[in-house]
Design a protein around this motif. Structure first.
Motif, PDB file in Angstrom:
ATOM      1  N   ASN A  70      -1.578  13.041  -6.132  1.00  0.00           N
ATOM      2  CA  ASN A  70      -2.203  11.742  -6.340  1.00  0.00           C
ATOM      3  C   ASN A  70      -3.718  11.815  -6.199  1.00  0.00           C
ATOM      4  O   ASN A  70      -4.426  10.992  -6.760  1.00  0.00           O
ATOM      5  CB  ASN A  70      -1.718  10.721  -5.301  1.00  0.00           C
ATOM      6  CG  ASN A  70      -0.227  10.707  -5.142  1.00  0.00           C
ATOM      7  OD1 ASN A  70       0.298  11.372  -4.268  1.00  0.00           O
ATOM      8  ND2 ASN A  70       0.451   9.962  -5.982  1.00  0.00           N
TER       9      ASN A  70
ATOM     10  N   GLU B  38      -0.436   0.865  -9.632  1.00  0.00           N
ATOM     11  CA  GLU B  38       1.023   0.867  -9.805  1.00  0.00           C
ATOM     12  C   GLU B  38       1.601  -0.529  -9.944  1.00  0.00           C
ATOM     13  O   GLU B  38       2.747  -0.695 -10.297  1.00  0.00           O
ATOM     14  CB  GLU B  38       1.687   1.578  -8.629  1.00  0.00           C
ATOM     15  CG  GLU B  38       1.378   3.065  -8.592  1.00  0.00           C
ATOM     16  CD  GLU B  38       1.872   3.745  -7.328  1.00  0.00           C
ATOM     17  OE1 GLU B  38       2.395   3.038  -6.446  1.00  0.00           O
ATOM     18  OE2 GLU B  38       1.742   4.959  -7.247  1.00  0.00           O
ATOM     19  N   GLN B  39       0.815  -1.549  -9.651  1.00  0.00           N
ATOM     20  CA  GLN B  39       1.348  -2.909  -9.701  1.00  0.00           C
ATOM     21  C   GLN B  39       1.354  -3.440 -11.114  1.00  0.00           C
ATOM     22  O   GLN B  39       0.631  -3.054 -11.956  1.00  0.00           O
ATOM     23  CB  GLN B  39       0.518  -3.827  -8.807  1.00  0.00           C
ATOM     24  CG  GLN B  39       0.684  -3.464  -7.350  1.00  0.00           C
ATOM     25  CD  GLN B  39      -0.234  -4.286  -6.461  1.00  0.00           C
ATOM     26  OE1 GLN B  39      -1.019  -5.104  -6.927  1.00  0.00           O
ATOM     27  NE2 GLN B  39      -0.130  -4.063  -5.166  1.00  0.00           N
TER      28      GLN B  39
ATOM     29  N   ALA C 118      -5.829   5.619  -1.839  1.00  0.00           N
ATOM     30  CA  ALA C 118      -4.466   5.075  -1.748  1.00  0.00           C
ATOM     31  C   ALA C 118      -4.430   3.625  -2.236  1.00  0.00           C
ATOM     32  O   ALA C 118      -3.506   3.218  -2.933  1.00  0.00           O
ATOM     33  CB  ALA C 118      -3.948   5.178  -0.313  1.00  0.00           C
ATOM     34  N   ARG C 119      -5.456   2.842  -1.862  1.00  0.00           N
ATOM     35  CA  ARG C 119      -5.530   1.440  -2.332  1.00  0.00           C
ATOM     36  C   ARG C 119      -5.667   1.392  -3.847  1.00  0.00           C
ATOM     37  O   ARG C 119      -5.036   0.572  -4.514  1.00  0.00           O
ATOM     38  CB  ARG C 119      -6.681   0.709  -1.667  1.00  0.00           C
ATOM     39  CG  ARG C 119      -6.381   0.255  -0.239  1.00  0.00           C
ATOM     40  CD  ARG C 119      -7.420  -0.729   0.285  1.00  0.00           C
ATOM     41  NE  ARG C 119      -8.767  -0.206   0.242  1.00  0.00           N
ATOM     42  CZ  ARG C 119      -9.330   0.545   1.203  1.00  0.00           C
ATOM     43  NH1 ARG C 119      -8.660   0.871   2.281  1.00  0.00           N
ATOM     44  NH2 ARG C 119     -10.576   0.949   1.082  1.00  0.00           N
TER      45      ARG C 119
ATOM     46  N   SER D 269      -2.294   2.165  -5.329  1.00  0.00           N
ATOM     47  CA  SER D 269      -1.382   1.022  -5.156  1.00  0.00           C
ATOM     48  C   SER D 269      -1.677  -0.056  -6.173  1.00  0.00           C
ATOM     49  O   SER D 269      -0.763  -0.640  -6.754  1.00  0.00           O
ATOM     50  CB  SER D 269      -1.492   0.449  -3.745  1.00  0.00           C
ATOM     51  OG  SER D 269      -0.999   1.372  -2.814  1.00  0.00           O
TER      52      SER D 269
ATOM     53  N   MET E 166       0.834  -1.168   0.000  1.00  0.00           N
ATOM     54  CA  MET E 166       0.000   0.000   0.000  1.00  0.00           C
ATOM     55  C   MET E 166       0.888   1.244   0.000  1.00  0.00           C
ATOM     56  O   MET E 166       1.950   1.269   0.572  1.00  0.00           O
ATOM     57  CB  MET E 166      -0.919   0.015   1.227  1.00  0.00           C
ATOM     58  CG  MET E 166      -1.742   1.245   1.176  1.00  0.00           C
ATOM     59  SD  MET E 166      -3.117   1.585   2.226  1.00  0.00           S
ATOM     60  CE  MET E 166      -3.662   0.248   3.063  1.00  0.00           C
ATOM     61  N   MET E 167       0.396   2.318  -0.645  1.00  0.00           N
ATOM     62  CA  MET E 167       1.139   3.563  -0.723  1.00  0.00           C
ATOM     63  C   MET E 167       1.228   4.194   0.669  1.00  0.00           C
ATOM     64  O   MET E 167       0.232   4.332   1.362  1.00  0.00           O
ATOM     65  CB  MET E 167       0.431   4.505  -1.693  1.00  0.00           C
ATOM     66  CG  MET E 167       1.107   5.852  -1.834  1.00  0.00           C
ATOM     67  SD  MET E 167       0.363   6.830  -3.143  1.00  0.00           S
ATOM     68  CE  MET E 167       1.168   6.125  -4.559  1.00  0.00           C
TER      69      MET E 167
ATOM     70  N   ARG F  66      -7.950   6.557   2.269  1.00  0.00           N
ATOM     71  CA  ARG F  66      -7.386   5.190   2.248  1.00  0.00           C
ATOM     72  C   ARG F  66      -7.849   4.433   1.004  1.00  0.00           C
ATOM     73  O   ARG F  66      -7.059   3.705   0.379  1.00  0.00           O
ATOM     74  CB  ARG F  66      -7.777   4.424   3.511  1.00  0.00           C
ATOM     75  CG  ARG F  66      -6.965   4.792   4.734  1.00  0.00           C
ATOM     76  CD  ARG F  66      -7.143   3.804   5.876  1.00  0.00           C
ATOM     77  NE  ARG F  66      -8.544   3.541   6.196  1.00  0.00           N
ATOM     78  CZ  ARG F  66      -9.262   4.219   7.100  1.00  0.00           C
ATOM     79  NH1 ARG F  66      -8.720   5.213   7.772  1.00  0.00           N
ATOM     80  NH2 ARG F  66     -10.512   3.890   7.325  1.00  0.00           N
TER      81      ARG F  66
END
Length: 127
Positions: free
Chosen positions: A52, A126-127, A119-120, A123, A1-2, A116
């Motif tokens: 972001n 970005e994977q 942020a998820r 994340s 997670m970021m 949150r």
């Protein structure tokens, strides 16, 4: 997670007292927040900063938060959008991007949950 410290949040709210409170709340949660009072100021920040998350009131003087978000999505790859509204609904039902809606007034826990979630999403992207 970021990590919270890597998350940069642009807060757009024309009520300056509320803008200050929101930035303080986000800082208390461990996030870096930059606050501006208009969509036009936000566009300058988006052009010069790396954000972001855009947390924007819908009803702003001049350009609306919805129009701002549309421009932000075109300017900043992957930016997450959170709208805040005193009306409890969006003024449009179709947008070309995903978003979250916080109904004013909202609690710190609701704000934290929305951040949150963003942020998820970041994340996962970005994977």
């Amino acid at each position: 997670m970021m990590a919270a410290t890597l998350l940069r949040i642009l807060v757009v709210e024309d009520d300056k007292a509320l803008l200050s409170i929101l930035c303080d709340m986000l800082a208390g949660l461990g996030y870096h927040a930059v606050g501006v009072a208009s969509a036009e100021e936000a566009l300058i920040q988006l052009d010069t900063g790396s954000f972001n998350v855009l947390l924007s009131d819908i009803n702003l003087p001049g350009m609306s938060g919805i129009d701002l978000a549309s421009r932000a999505v075109a300017m900043v790859h992957g930016i997450r959008i959170i709208f805040s509204s005193g009306f409890g609904y969006l003024v449009t039902d179709r947008l070309e991007f995903s978003f979250q809606l916080l109904n004013k007034p909202y609690h710190l826990q609701e704000l934290a949950r929305a951040i949150r979630h963003s942020a998820r999403q970041l994340s996962g992207a970005e994977q």
